[in-house]
Design a protein around this motif. Structure first.
Motif, mmCIF file in Angstrom:
data_model
loop_
_atom_site.group_PDB
_atom_site.id
_atom_site.type_symbol
_atom_site.label_atom_id
_atom_site.label_comp_id
_atom_site.label_asym_id
_atom_site.label_seq_id
_atom_site.Cartn_x
_atom_site.Cartn_y
_atom_site.Cartn_z
ATOM 1 N N ARG A 2 46.592 31.968 38.638
ATOM 2 C CA ARG A 2 46.907 30.554 38.782
ATOM 3 C C ARG A 2 46.920 29.868 37.408
ATOM 4 N NH1 ARG A 2 42.678 28.254 42.291
ATOM 5 N NH2 ARG A 2 43.395 29.800 43.776
ATOM 6 N N VAL A 3 45.978 30.256 36.589
ATOM 7 C CA VAL A 3 45.873 29.678 35.248
ATOM 8 C C VAL A 3 47.135 29.985 34.459
ATOM 9 C CG1 VAL A 3 44.596 29.759 33.083
ATOM 10 C CG2 VAL A 3 43.367 29.837 35.258
ATOM 11 N N VAL A 6 49.908 27.640 35.696
ATOM 12 C CA VAL A 6 49.731 26.274 35.182
ATOM 13 C C VAL A 6 50.059 26.228 33.697
ATOM 14 C CG1 VAL A 6 48.022 24.475 34.723
ATOM 15 C CG2 VAL A 6 48.053 25.632 36.937
ATOM 16 N N SER B 2 39.132 23.853 43.775
ATOM 17 C CA SER B 2 39.515 24.016 42.372
ATOM 18 C C SER B 2 41.016 23.790 42.193
ATOM 19 C CB SER B 2 39.125 25.403 41.879
ATOM 20 O OG SER B 2 39.932 26.373 42.497
ATOM 21 N N ARG B 3 41.795 24.117 43.246
ATOM 22 C CA ARG B 3 43.243 23.884 43.160
ATOM 23 C C ARG B 3 43.524 22.372 43.104
ATOM 24 N NH1 ARG B 3 47.402 26.292 47.541
ATOM 25 N NH2 ARG B 3 47.316 28.134 46.226
ATOM 26 N N THR B 6 42.785 21.095 39.711
ATOM 27 C CA THR B 6 43.817 21.514 38.752
ATOM 28 C C THR B 6 45.060 20.635 38.891
ATOM 29 O OG1 THR B 6 43.022 23.763 39.033
ATOM 30 C CG2 THR B 6 45.134 23.486 37.924
ATOM 31 N N ALA B 9 44.377 17.163 37.589
ATOM 32 C CA ALA B 9 44.349 17.156 36.121
ATOM 33 C C ALA B 9 45.754 17.244 35.553
ATOM 34 C CB ALA B 9 43.500 18.329 35.620
ATOM 35 N N LEU B 10 46.567 18.082 36.190
ATOM 36 C CA LEU B 10 47.950 18.256 35.726
ATOM 37 C C LEU B 10 48.740 16.954 35.881
ATOM 38 C CD1 LEU B 10 49.866 20.390 34.590
ATOM 39 C CD2 LEU B 10 50.573 20.885 36.921
#
Lengths: 229, 84
Positions: A2-3, A6, B2-3, B6, B9-10
């Motif tokens: 996933r990182v 992104v 956590s998704r 994320t 934050a994005l």
């Protein structure tokens, strides 16, 4: 995993942003400005008073001036009615394709250009619209080429100049019209310098109206009519 | 969970990323405006490099040559540029 995804999105966005905001180089405006300020823009650039056979200024000198050409032409109200075409030619003078005409003998070139200049001067005189101060005022108010504070500062200076004319015609100011012409010219130049890059068509319209406006200011009767409106 | 963090934050980052150029454009317009005002007053400046806005039509402009000016609209409707 996933990182990585992104990270990939961020990288793509960063790359896209590199190409998104790209300010135009400063040298780009004057060329387009002087080109648009010419007759192609649809507004005559010629001053109201135009001699039929003007002295032809050396084009290479104007060529190197770029954006100043419009202002320089504005400084000479009785100068030839070819500031914009001259600056257009000047803008193109750097191009190899237009360097060929410069090889024509100097004696032949002015003779060939003279009739063309006369025709254009007559055409601009015929096509010159009547002075529309309201339209000019509206365009100056609405143009985005000048910031709000600058517009207010300019208006302050215009008001100051009009006060000087009022005082002059009232006999309170001991000066001459010739001396009042100087601050008028200076103010017009200030406006032109602000407009010539970002709003060349309005700058051309002001250049074209310059003598007509002076005609109003320098005539007590016309000025009184203008001031009363 | 956590998704969600994320994504949040994005989105925040993207909002900041895309709004920055418009803010910079406003700032550039103000700097250009104040540069013109100071030049119209015949004061030495060259170019305004930074602006501190104190209110409506009230700015402190710092010039390239180090001069600082208080540019504001006074009660008489005149734009004033005072050297600091």
């Amino acid at each position: 995993m996933r990182v990585t995804r992104v990270g990939g999105i961020v990288l793509v966005l960063m790359l896209a942003s590199c190409g998104a905001v790209k300010p135009a180089p400063p040298g780009e405006y004057p060329q387009t400005g002087s080109a648009q300020a010419g007759p192609a823009a649809g507004t005559p650039v010629a001053p109201a008073v135009t001699p039929l056979s003007p002295p032809s200024p050396p084009p290479p000198t104007v060529a190197t001036q770029g954006p100043i050409a419009a202002v320089a032409s504005a400084e000479r109200p009785t100068a030839p009615s070819m500031p914009a075409p001259a600056s257009q030619a000047a803008a193109k003078a750097g191009a190899p394709a237009t360097k060929a005409p410069t090889k024509v003998p100097a004696a032949l070139a002015p003779a060939a250009q003279q009739p063309k200049k006369d025709v254009i001067a007559q055409a601009t005189q015929k096509a010159a619209p009547p002075l529309d101060l309201t339209s000019l005022e509206t365009r100056l108010k609405e143009t985005e080429a000048i910031g709000v504070m600058t517009k207010i500062a300019l208006k302050n200076q215009v008001d100051d100049l009009l006060d000087q004319f009022r005082a002059f015609y009232a006999g309170k100011l001991k000066t001459t019209l010739a001396e009042l012409r100087r601050p008028y010219d200076l103010l017009v130049l200030k406006v032109l310098s602000l407009l010539q890059d970002s709003d060349p068509s309005l700058a051309a319209a002001i250049v074209a109206s310059r003598e007509a406006i002076w005609g109003i200011l320098s005539d007590p009767v016309k000025f009184a009519k203008f001031a009363s409106t | 969970m956590s998704r969600r963090v994320t994504v949040c934050a994005l989105m925040t980052w993207m909002a900041a990323f895309f709004s920055a150029p418009s803010l910079a454009a406003d700032d550039a317009a103000t700097r250009k405006d104040l540069t013109a005002v100071i030049a119209l007053h015949g004061l030495p400046c060259g170019e305004v490099v930074s602006v501190k806005t104190q209110g409506d039509n009230d700015h402190i402009a710092t010039c390239k040559d180090g001069n600082r000016y208080h540019v504001f609209l006074n009660s008489a409707g005149r734009v004033v540029a005072e050297k600091q």
